[in-house]
Write a protein that holds these residues in place. Structure first.
Motif, PDB file in Angstrom:
ATOM      1  N   SER A  59      -4.779  -7.031  53.762  1.00  0.00           N
ATOM      2  CA  SER A  59      -2.790  -6.739  53.693  1.00  0.00           C
ATOM      3  C   SER A  59      -2.271  -6.949  53.016  1.00  0.00           C
ATOM      4  CB  SER A  59      -3.800  -9.175  53.997  1.00  0.00           C
ATOM      5  OG  SER A  59      -4.263  -9.491  52.689  1.00  0.00           O
ATOM      6  N   ASP A  60      -3.302  -6.660  51.389  1.00  0.00           N
ATOM      7  CA  ASP A  60      -1.897  -6.061  50.479  1.00  0.00           C
ATOM      8  C   ASP A  60      -1.727  -4.660  50.591  1.00  0.00           C
ATOM      9  OD1 ASP A  60      -4.922  -5.983  49.425  1.00  0.00           O
ATOM     10  OD2 ASP A  60      -4.218  -4.641  48.153  1.00  0.00           O
ATOM     11  N   HIS A  61      -1.731  -4.343  51.594  1.00  0.00           N
ATOM     12  CA  HIS A  61      -1.596  -3.099  52.212  1.00  0.00           C
ATOM     13  C   HIS A  61      -0.625  -2.456  53.728  1.00  0.00           C
ATOM     14  CE1 HIS A  61      -3.765  -0.594  48.367  1.00  0.00           C
ATOM     15  NE2 HIS A  61      -4.705  -1.821  48.417  1.00  0.00           N
ATOM     16  N   ILE A  62      -1.077  -4.188  53.940  1.00  0.00           N
ATOM     17  CA  ILE A  62       0.096  -3.702  55.677  1.00  0.00           C
ATOM     18  C   ILE A  62       0.256  -5.005  55.835  1.00  0.00           C
ATOM     19  CG2 ILE A  62      -2.206  -1.977  56.322  1.00  0.00           C
ATOM     20  CD1 ILE A  62      -3.240  -4.678  58.215  1.00  0.00           C
ATOM     21  N   LYS A  63       0.635  -6.263  55.275  1.00  0.00           N
ATOM     22  CA  LYS A  63       1.657  -7.569  55.986  1.00  0.00           C
ATOM     23  C   LYS A  63       2.471  -7.154  55.538  1.00  0.00           C
ATOM     24  CE  LYS A  63       1.146  -9.178  51.266  1.00  0.00           C
ATOM     25  NZ  LYS A  63       0.612 -10.333  50.313  1.00  0.00           N
ATOM     26  N   GLY A  64       3.576  -5.915  55.304  1.00  0.00           N
ATOM     27  CA  GLY A  64       5.081  -5.828  55.705  1.00  0.00           C
ATOM     28  C   GLY A  64       5.226  -5.319  56.853  1.00  0.00           C
ATOM     29  N   ILE A  65       4.270  -4.317  57.045  1.00  0.00           N
ATOM     30  CA  ILE A  65       4.728  -3.428  57.795  1.00  0.00           C
ATOM     31  C   ILE A  65       5.414  -3.846  58.968  1.00  0.00           C
ATOM     32  CG2 ILE A  65       3.672  -1.415  59.559  1.00  0.00           C
ATOM     33  CD1 ILE A  65       1.624  -1.050  56.995  1.00  0.00           C
TER      34      ILE A  65
END
Length: 259
Positions: A59-65
């Motif tokens: 999630s720390d790599h994709i949660k804002g996508i």
């Protein structure tokens, strides 16, 4: 080429790499408000992002996508093993491609390579415009000859320097979490990062960015000093022969221009 890390750490990761004609974002683990603020501070136009490359599904790599690609209709590149974890809104912008093979986005040649991590699938990226090369490898439990080969001779390398081993072992994390981080599919320590940077400096890389520092088991000062000392022991002087910066969780790096 230009490089700017907007955030690095367990609370969100995002990096922007651009050439004269193409701008790529690697991961987005920031909410849209924080991302917009960081991008504004770094003079980065989010509407000019040509594509987003995903390293892995944590999630720390994709949660804002999802809100980002929906707002700006940005093509999204993600390995099929990680894509199932994307939000449905994000999935609609997925580009179908074999992410184990190199490909081009405009004038940037993208070479993905696998990294050992306890995710479905984790990728590092080597990005080249034919003149300069930027490589990124974070969230990896150990270094290998294959990873070194993929990173070697880059002009700039962003490499994980996650934890100080003594801080981790003596800290408050549960035993199983400590073992996970220390394992071959966990995170790279300061010592392992530093030794890898010595090797890569000997291959010719002059600029390094230390990334994904733990806020509980590391400090920017410890990570930097560990790398600087390892370089000094190899008779390579930081600030003269090579240059090392540290990416932070709550502050963007300065934009680095490779020319």
């Amino acid at each position: 080429m230009k490089f700017c890390n907007l955030a690095s750490g367990s609370k969100g990761n995002c990096t922007v790499v651009s050439s004269d004609n193409i701008t790529l974002m690697i991961d987005d683990g920031l909410n849209i408000r924080d991302l917009t603020q960081r991008a504004r501070e770094a003079n980065i136009d989010l509407g000019a992002i040509d594509a987003i490359l995903v390293t892995h599904e944590h999630s720390d790599h994709i949660k804002g996508i999802a809100p980002l690609v929906k707002k700006y209709s940005i093509p999204l590149y993600c390995h099929k093993e990680s894509a199932s974890c994307l939000d449905a809104y994000a999935s609609a912008y997925l580009v179908e491609r074999d992410m184990d093979l190199p490909f081009d986005i405009g004038n940037i040649h993208v070479s993905p390579f696998r990294l050992p991590h306890d995710s479905n699938y984790n990728l590092g990226y080597r990005l080249s415009d034919g003149k300069k090369t930027v490589s990124i490898a974070t969230d990896l439990g150990c270094m290998s000859e294959s990873i070194i080969r993929n990173l070697a001779e880059s002009d700039l390398i962003m490499l994980e320097s996650n934890h100080d081993i003594d801080m981790l072992r003596q800290g408050s994390y549960p035993f199983l979490l400590k073992q996970r981080i220390l394992g071959k599919n966990g995170h790279l320590s300061n010592d392992e990062c530093a030794q890898s940077i010595v090797t890569l400096a000997k291959y010719g890389t002059k600029r390094f960015v230390l990334a994904h520092l733990s806020q509980e088991n590391n400090t920017p000062e410890l990570a930097f000093e560990c790398t600087a000392k390892a370089l000094e022991n190899a008779r390579i002087i930081e600030g003269k022969d090579v240059f090392v910066e540290t990416a932070l969780q709550h502050k963007s790096t300065q934009k680095i221009i490779l020319d």
